[in-house]
Design an enzyme around this catalytic site. Structure first.
Site, PDB file in Angstrom:
ATOM      1  N   SER A  83     -98.721  32.446  12.490  1.00  0.00           N
ATOM      2  CA  SER A  83     -98.305  34.036  12.575  1.00  0.00           C
ATOM      3  C   SER A  83     -97.879  34.592  14.499  1.00  0.00           C
ATOM      4  O   SER A  83     -96.575  34.714  14.300  1.00  0.00           O
ATOM      5  CB  SER A  83     -98.882  35.007  11.992  1.00  0.00           C
ATOM      6  OG  SER A  83    -100.144  35.104  13.111  1.00  0.00           O
ATOM      7  N   SER A 123    -103.052  31.102  13.188  1.00  0.00           N
ATOM      8  CA  SER A 123    -102.029  30.960  14.013  1.00  0.00           C
ATOM      9  C   SER A 123    -102.008  30.999  15.336  1.00  0.00           C
ATOM     10  O   SER A 123    -100.676  31.652  15.363  1.00  0.00           O
ATOM     11  CB  SER A 123    -101.662  32.540  13.837  1.00  0.00           C
ATOM     12  OG  SER A 123    -101.275  32.911  12.062  1.00  0.00           O
ATOM     13  N   LYS A 126     -98.875  39.321  22.503  1.00  0.00           N
ATOM     14  CA  LYS A 126     -98.366  39.006  21.108  1.00  0.00           C
ATOM     15  C   LYS A 126     -98.883  40.300  20.518  1.00  0.00           C
ATOM     16  O   LYS A 126     -99.961  40.680  20.796  1.00  0.00           O
ATOM     17  CB  LYS A 126     -99.357  37.921  19.684  1.00  0.00           C
ATOM     18  CG  LYS A 126     -99.391  38.092  18.060  1.00  0.00           C
ATOM     19  CD  LYS A 126    -100.346  37.384  17.446  1.00  0.00           C
ATOM     20  CE  LYS A 126     -99.594  37.276  16.278  1.00  0.00           C
ATOM     21  NZ  LYS A 126    -101.138  36.280  15.521  1.00  0.00           N
TER      22      LYS A 126
HETATM   23  N1  GLN Z   1    -101.216  31.158   7.844  1.00  0.00           N
HETATM   24  C1  GLN Z   1    -102.025  31.535   8.108  1.00  0.00           C
HETATM   25  C2  GLN Z   1    -101.729  32.955   7.175  1.00  0.00           C
HETATM   26  O1  GLN Z   1    -100.473  33.196   6.564  1.00  0.00           O
HETATM   27  C3  GLN Z   1    -102.955  32.268   9.139  1.00  0.00           C
HETATM   28  C4  GLN Z   1    -102.523  33.396   9.488  1.00  0.00           C
HETATM   29  C5  GLN Z   1    -103.002  33.880  11.017  1.00  0.00           C
HETATM   30  O2  GLN Z   1    -104.113  32.967  11.097  1.00  0.00           O
HETATM   31  N2  GLN Z   1    -103.070  35.071  11.581  1.00  0.00           N
HETATM   32  O3  GLN Z   1    -102.921  34.291   6.440  1.00  0.00           O
END
Ligand code: GLN
Length: 481
Positions: free
Chosen positions: A147, A171, A72
């Site tokens: 994400s 995420s 990532k």
């Molecule tokens: N969707 C969550 C956010 O927008 C989690 C994101 C993540 O785990 N990096 O913060």
């Protein structure tokens, strides 16, 4: 059959018997990427020359010897771009390896390619990427989740054997569920965060996306452990997480939190998860209803704490030290312009929210109170884990939604993580594994099952996930691309 459809374990057999070489694996991935990534859009960049060099000298007998792993774009790999899918880090090249990368290299793995994500890991659909659109390999009009959507998509589309992602509120688990692969969030402190670009430091954790539970155990074995460069990594011995795979799960106690089975879950997701529960019962597990009474506050608490931490962490992107720098006559204006031009709308929203909840006059009412509720959420888990070995729920309330569907409604987007966020607040481990499909029109969309485990008991979590996986066929399904 192409090499790219193999799991890590299957690839290793071929590498160790010399039926295939690490270079063959890289070339097979490149061919697959050339065929499908124009449609999927999972990769932001690849450093083929470096990968081929590593492949030429890889020792296939090491724990991940000769295995390419996608990364990532929030984890630093020396000599490669690390953009966090943000314009503000355009042109930035990492001067060092994150500890997880050092560990992968020591285990013989080949860091291969950078995957797309929501900007600075803020989002649940990959649509906050400032650089690229990623599609769900099962239906190209839908989101891969976020994400870490790029990491999930490339594993699901057989463009990678495995990938690393990061999980702050879901995420890893949510995109794994939406793309039909395995996604593991280790216990907070299990894996070093050194070299992971920080979003919310008290919640972030690096973990793997894989095609099987065994592969997740293999990668976890390599990336885990205390790191003197991350003071929050914990000095706990790292067991071999494959040891208990395949053991009987008779008598295991599975908790079903009643707060996680409420209205708003898609009926097809609900029935896939119910069927998984029955499967566990037929494997000899005991299903127990439990309660996590503070669950309803998890999303609210998360969006106070995560934004507060993000507002502090992202202060370093000022145009002086990293990436993009706006032209301007004086320093203050340079900071302002750089940040105004460099950050996308969701990142700005979070910085503003986070700054607000930390500002004097509001700190006690928001930040401090959220910390207290976080303690209550953590306590809920400690108490139920006295009675059960793991907790079971859907990973996401629904299967992949359409690209564009949520982009105008941040609150709706935030609810995509309603089942995953509490685990980050509590610091416990969690995994998402495929448990069926939802049928929407012509589309067949993967459904994910979430299991949450006691801190530092990933071995038990993986054993229980593996038992279900082996009793079902879901993990063998692949999208037709
Ligand atoms: N969707 C969550 C956010 O927008 C989690 C994101 C993540 O785990 N990096 O913060």
């Amino acid at each position: 059959m192409s090499l790219t459809s193999l799991s890590i374990s299957e690839l290793q057999q071929k590498l160790r018997s010399r039926e295939a070489s690490p270079l063959d694996a890289i070339n097979a991935l490149e061919a697959r990427i050339a065929t499908v990534d124009g449609r999927v859009g999972g990769y932001l960049s690849r450093n083929l020359e470096a990968a081929r060099q590593l492949a030429a000298t890889a020792d296939v007998n090491l724990p991940l010897g000769g295995v390419p792993i996608a990364i990532k774009d929030v984890i630093n790999v020396s000599g490669e771009p690390c953009t966090c899918a943000s314009k503000i880090l355009k042109g930035y090249v990492s001067p060092y390896d994150a500890t997880v990368i050092t560990k992968l290299r020591q285990a013989g793995a080949i860091p291969f390619g950078r995957t797309n994500m929501d900007e600075f890991a803020m989002g649940s659909s990959c649509e906050n990427s400032a650089l690229q659109r990623t599609a769900n390999p099962w239906d190209l009009t839908r989101t891969p989740g976020g994400s870490s959507g790029g990491s999930a998509a490339v594993v699901a589309a057989d463009e990678a054997f495995a990938a690393l992602g990061s999980d702050t509120g879901g995420s890893i688990r949510q995109p794994a569920a939406l793309c039909g692969c395995v996604g593991l969030k280790p216990t907070y402190g299990r894996v070093s965060r050194f070299g992971l670009v920080a979003f919310a430091s008290s919640l972030d954790q690096v973990g793997p996306f894989t095609k099987t539970v065994r592969d997740a155990a293999l990668v976890l074995n390599v990336i885990s452990g205390r790191d003197p460069r991350d003071s929050t990594s914990i000095d706990q011995s790292v067991p071999d997480h494959t040891t208990h795979l395949g053991e009987d799960i008779k008598g295991i106690r599975i908790g079903v939190p009643k707060e996680y089975f409420v209205d708003g879950i898609d009926p097809q997701v609900r029935s896939a998860v119910d069927a998984a529960l029955r499967q566990y019962e037929s494997l000899g597990a005991e299903v127990v209803e439990v309660s996590l009474p503070h669950t309803e506050h998890a999303v609210g608490v998360y969006y106070i704490l995560a934004t507060a931490e993000a507002s502090a962490n992202l202060a370093r992107f000022d145009g002086v030290r990293y990436g993009h720098r706006a032209a301007s006559a004086n320093l203050l204006e340079q900071y302002q312009r750089t940040r105004a031009e460099g950050f996308g709308p969701e990142v700005k929203r979070r910085i503003i929210l986070g700054t607000y909840v930390l500002s004097s006059g509001y700190y006690d009412a928001f930040y401090l109170r959220a910390q207290k509720v976080r303690t209550l959420i953590r306590r809920d888990f400690t108490q139920v884990f006295e009675k059960v070995d793991v907790l079971l729920s859907p990973t996401s309330p629904e299967a992949a939604f359409k690209l564009g569907d949520r982009t105008d409604d941040p609150l709706k987007m935030y609810l995509a993580d309603i089942f995953t966020i509490a685990a980050n607040l509590a610091g416990i481990s969690g995994i998402s594994i495929p448990c069926g499909f939802a049928h929407v029109g012509e589309s067949r969309l993967p459904v994910g099952l979430q299991l949450l485990g006691r801190p530092f008991e990933e071995s038990t979590l993986l054993k229980i996930a593996h038992a279900y996986e082996q009793a079902t066929q879901w993990h063998k399904e692949r999208p037709a691309l």
